[in-house]
Design an enzyme around this catalytic site. Sequence first.
Site, PDB file in Angstrom:
ATOM      1  N   ARG A 277      -5.487  -1.400   5.526  1.00 24.61           N
ATOM      2  CA  ARG A 277      -4.952  -1.242   4.341  1.00 24.61           C
ATOM      3  C   ARG A 277      -5.364  -0.189   3.540  1.00 24.61           C
ATOM      4  NH1 ARG A 277      -1.411  -4.917   1.998  1.00 24.61           N
ATOM      5  NH2 ARG A 277      -2.196  -6.623   3.482  1.00 24.61           N
ATOM      6  N   SER A 352       8.850  -2.563   8.928  1.00 21.94           N
ATOM      7  CA  SER A 352       9.478  -3.203   8.200  1.00 21.94           C
ATOM      8  C   SER A 352      11.040  -2.331   8.019  1.00 21.94           C
ATOM      9  CB  SER A 352       8.880  -3.432   6.766  1.00 21.94           C
ATOM     10  OG  SER A 352       9.719  -4.474   5.992  1.00 21.94           O
TER      11      SER A 352
END
Length: 428
Positions: A277, A352
């Site tokens: 992240r 995604s």
Amino acid sequence: MHDIRAIRENPEAFDRDLERRGLSPLSAELIALDDARKGAVSAAQAAQERRNALSKEIGAAKKAKDEARAAELMAEVARLKEEAPALEAAQGEAEKALDARLAAIPNRPKADVPPGADEHGNVEYRRFDSSRARLTEGRQHFELGEATGLMDFEAAAKLSGSRFVVLKGQLARLERALGQFMLDLHTTEHGYTEVVPPVLVRDEAMFGTAQLPKFRDDQFAAGDGFWLIPTAEVPLTNLVRESILSEDELPLRFTALTPCFRAEAGAAGRDTRGMLRQHQFNKVELVSITAPEKSDEEHERMLACAEAVLKKLDLSYRVMTLCTGDMGFASQKTYDIEVWVPGQQTYREISSCSVCGEFQARRMNARYRAKEGRGVGFVHTLNGSGVAVGRALIAVMENYQNPDGSVTIPSVLQPYMSCLNRIEGPNT
């Protein structure tokens, strides 16, 4: 962005879709705002029509030499002219209030999206198992990288703070190889057009793909009205903003390898170690612009293109259909691809793929002219990661690690690494 006419025609269906998203009914509020807008428009139009009619009456009165009547009519015109700015302002405010409310409401989920409040409601769609024996334990990528001295978080922190990394030597080259491999795959085998877009965009572009205004705190403002892109979805999708395409041009398929910048405002305490992240990372993006009747088919195609990256890298993964409570703001339906990372002994998202319907197209005013005189309508937009380069690097390092700390380079990447077959470990 939602169509207020569709909401007025079937408010119960709109509220049911919002309920699936965990939201309270909003159709009554939106219709009231639209009524206020219509009232303001009618008031402004009526005043203008009255002014036009009075102008004709003034001419007739002067022609009849009725100066008293002409003066009376001219006084009323002057009064209406004085009131016009307030009526125009009221119309503008009413339109702005409706648009702002519509812009803050997420997209309506497709009927086959599973219900759920969070990631626990996601449903497995399919999976792929590597041809190699899957590691069920091992070192995490940052342990491997720091041990070789090729992954330096301390140096990055001195430069930029937390959630940044400096890659060096063979690891830097491996990350570059991953990005080039993905671009080559998507352009030569999957029919995407490679684009090198700006990574600084204006408010209008961020609004078009729905990063603004709702997710302002997740973005990096660059000053002078510019934003650093959180994903190449923003410039690639906005390539068709404020345009009318012909149906023969569709589908348009774009891909780009860009740095991406995210503030990660809501990620305090999550994934603080390593590269999972980051505020800055590289990603290969896929964007499709299609006719409405083709968007579901294009969604499955885009998912298969992203999966092909992991299949060629021979990495185990699973595809999850996101539930209503976990998919993104602009999405009608989303598939997440989660790759196996043995260092954490779990699957982690690496791509995604979302279909947005006309939601983004309305915000961008992106339309197409249909064949056979069927008029002009909004295009459908889709976007997906093809895939996140940093996370692919993590997956390769952890799945191809050796006991001595070295990392075997997947065969499809070796041509991009001057045929190097492994990155040496500290104990080699």
